[in-house]
Design a protein around this motif. Structure first.
Motif, mmCIF file in Angstrom:
data_model
loop_
_atom_site.group_PDB
_atom_site.id
_atom_site.type_symbol
_atom_site.label_atom_id
_atom_site.label_comp_id
_atom_site.label_asym_id
_atom_site.label_seq_id
_atom_site.Cartn_x
_atom_site.Cartn_y
_atom_site.Cartn_z
ATOM 1 N N GLY A 159 0.807 -1.204 0.000
ATOM 2 C CA GLY A 159 0.000 0.000 0.000
ATOM 3 C C GLY A 159 0.844 1.259 0.000
ATOM 4 N N ARG A 160 0.400 2.299 -0.703
ATOM 5 C CA ARG A 160 1.126 3.567 -0.772
ATOM 6 C C ARG A 160 0.213 4.659 -0.220
ATOM 7 N N TYR A 161 0.734 5.406 0.767
ATOM 8 C CA TYR A 161 -0.087 6.377 1.489
ATOM 9 C C TYR A 161 0.623 7.726 1.531
ATOM 10 N N TRP A 162 -0.173 8.729 1.889
ATOM 11 C CA TRP A 162 0.316 10.113 1.936
ATOM 12 C C TRP A 162 0.132 10.623 3.356
ATOM 13 N N LEU A 163 1.228 10.767 4.086
ATOM 14 C CA LEU A 163 1.187 11.193 5.482
ATOM 15 C C LEU A 163 1.818 12.577 5.605
ATOM 16 N N PHE A 164 1.387 13.310 6.623
ATOM 17 C CA PHE A 164 2.066 14.576 6.895
ATOM 18 C C PHE A 164 2.132 14.825 8.391
#
Length: 513
Positions: A486-491
């Protein structure tokens, strides 16, 4: 099931006078009444809210009214102007809410919204929109919806709650029973005589024997009662603007099958296309009206993304609505009205040299989807100038002009984002190290690869920074890939060093496909 809206404009004549004269001066407006001559004297015809509070009522002489309020403003009544104003208001409502709209003199409108409420997300939002827009024009307004026109008319006028009056389907008898006799739209003298006989509410009239009262007061009394109860039809004769292209076909015999209705739709589409070609216009909206033998007049409405007079396209869109129409005992006539038109030049007919490269007919696809699911359910995403991801995407209509800016392809963004971003628990080394693991919705994700940070400093020119309640001015974004692929976008909020730049909490803002 049929659903009818009644709009009640309680102070229509005086509101129209004030609107025509412009905004009143600062401060409380003077009491306003309209008057008519009557055997050498002037009699009050209509009063505003302020005048009614002072005890001034229609039928009172102007002399008597001035004794109650010496500074009262008296203008000549204009019944013809009031009726024309209602007609214009009905034409406006017909363009926005329903194909079947008619004035209800002297102070109201009818709207048959059967099959239209879903376009406004329900009957309550539709009625609220009517009341808000009419009240915003400076007119007192009350609206109600019911299965019958008579019931909606009665609730709008005799249940003044200040909110939309909703009579649930099948509850007409219950709603009408508790209302006074005068709610039946009968002559005031008849209502007064019935009250002297002991009839105060409609439920008492329903329980009483019909023959003696019908013999004394005539058939009109029970006609109004049966219309309100839905036992006999009360069709609404819609109003049309003179500049609307309109064609009609009467039938030798009533029809009721889908095939026969589709055949007439094709004929009407050809007729109205010919009429629009002569005027160099195209239709953006079509209203198809059915005249049934029992007096009911159902209607359907379709819209087009671009003006058209393509016979096949118009007939296809209208034929898709056949299943929503109840033919009853048969349809004896049908009318097709172009209720929204736009200029349209001549178009090439037949095969062109570049026909093989033309591509799909996008307007036709948009029309088919929009008329099936509603125009509000169909839109497209466009780029917007913003430094923050949640503001980089805007929604617009499916066939609107392309945006002046293009999508930025130098920094990848998820196809779908989470709004608002959801908090996650992250294990990471500060200040700039990517996360090694995060927990989201109770599930643990171990990160194998990461790219970042991409620092966003927010939009300092906006009031409150990024958020209205918390000035979050710094975000460090990371693209991460977990061991399961899975590829996710965190900040992270803040720069990892200075607490003034953010709380150092982590959020997930989206997932890559």
């Amino acid at each position: 099931m049929r659903r009818v809206v009644s709009v009640f404009l309680s102070t229509w004549p005086t509101d129209r006078v004030r609107r025509k004269a412009g905004r009143p001066p600062d401060g409380a407006p003077l009491p306003l009444v309209t008057a008519l001559p009557d055997h050498g004297r002037r009699v009050i015809a209509a009063v505003c809210v302020e005048a009614r509070r002072l005890g001034i009522l229609p039928g009172m002489t102007v002399t008597r009214a001035r004794s109650l309020a010496p500074d009262i403003d008296v203008v000549d009544a204009d019944p013809d102007g009031d009726l024309e104003g209602l007609r214009r208001l009905a034409l406006w409502a017909g363009k926005r809410y329903s194909p079947v709209v008619a004035p209800d003199p002297p102070d109201g409108l009818w709207l048959d919204i059967t099959g239209c409420a879903h376009l406004f997300d329900g009957e309550v939002p539709l009625l609220k929109d009517i009341m808000r827009r009419v009240a915003g024009s400076g007119m007192a307004c009350q609206a109600a919806v019911a299965d019958t026109a008579g019931c909606a008319h009665a609730v709008a006028r005799f249940v003044p709650s200040g909110r939309p009056g909703i009579v649930e389907r099948g509850n007409v008898r219950r709603a009408m029973s508790i209302l006074p006799i005068s709610a039946l739209r009968i002559e005031p003298g008849v209502a007064d005589e019935l009250r002297r006989m002991g009839f105060e509410r409609i439920e008492q009239l329903i329980a009483a024997p019909r023959a003696p009262l019908a013999k004394r007061f005539g058939r009109q009394l029970y006609k109004r009662l049966d219309q309100a109860m839905g036992q006999i039809p009360e069709p609404i004769d819609p109003i049309f603007s003179v500049d609307m292209p309109r064609v009609r076909r009467g039938l030798l015999e009533p029809i009721g099958t889908a095939e026969a209705i589709a055949q007439v739709i094709g004929d009407l589409s050809a007729d109205i296309a010919a009429a629009m070609t002569k005027s160099s216009i195209g239709a953006r909206r079509l209203d198809l009206h059915f005249e049934r033998v029992d007096g009911h007049r159902p209607a359907v409405r379709v819209g087009m993304a671009k003006p058209t007079r393509d016979v096949r396209h118009m007939a296809k869109l209208l034929s898709q609505k056949i299943d929503t129409v109840d033919p009853g005992l048969g349809i004896e006539a049908m009318s097709l009205v172009a209720s929204l038109i736009q200029p349209m030049g001549a178009a090439q007919i037949g095969t062109t040299l570049d026909s093989d490269r033309r591509g799909p007919d996008l307007p036709s696809i948009v029309d088919t989807l929009a008329n099936r699911f509603g125009t509000r359910a169909l839109y497209r995403a466009v780029p917007r100038e913003s430094a923050m991801p949640e503001r980089e995407v805007g929604l617009t209509s499916a066939m609107s002009a392309s945006a002046a800016i293009a999508w930025a392809d130098d920094l990848p963004r998820p196809a779908r984002t989470i709004e608002p971003p959801e908090p996650v628990d992250v294990m990471a080394a500060l200040p700039d190290s990517p996360p090694a693991m995060f927990v989201w919705r109770g599930r643990r994700y171990r990160i194998t690869q990461a790219d970042g940070p991409e620092r966003l400093l927010g939009e300092w020119w906006r009031e409150g920074g990024n958020e209205a309640d918390t000035p979050l001015t710094v975000r460090d974004y990371f693209q991460v890939e977990t061991e399961r692929g899975g590829r996710y976008w965190l900040f992270r909020l803040g720069d990892g060093e200075n607490p003034a730049t953010g709380s150092m909490r982590w959020f997930i803002h989206g997932a890559f496909a």
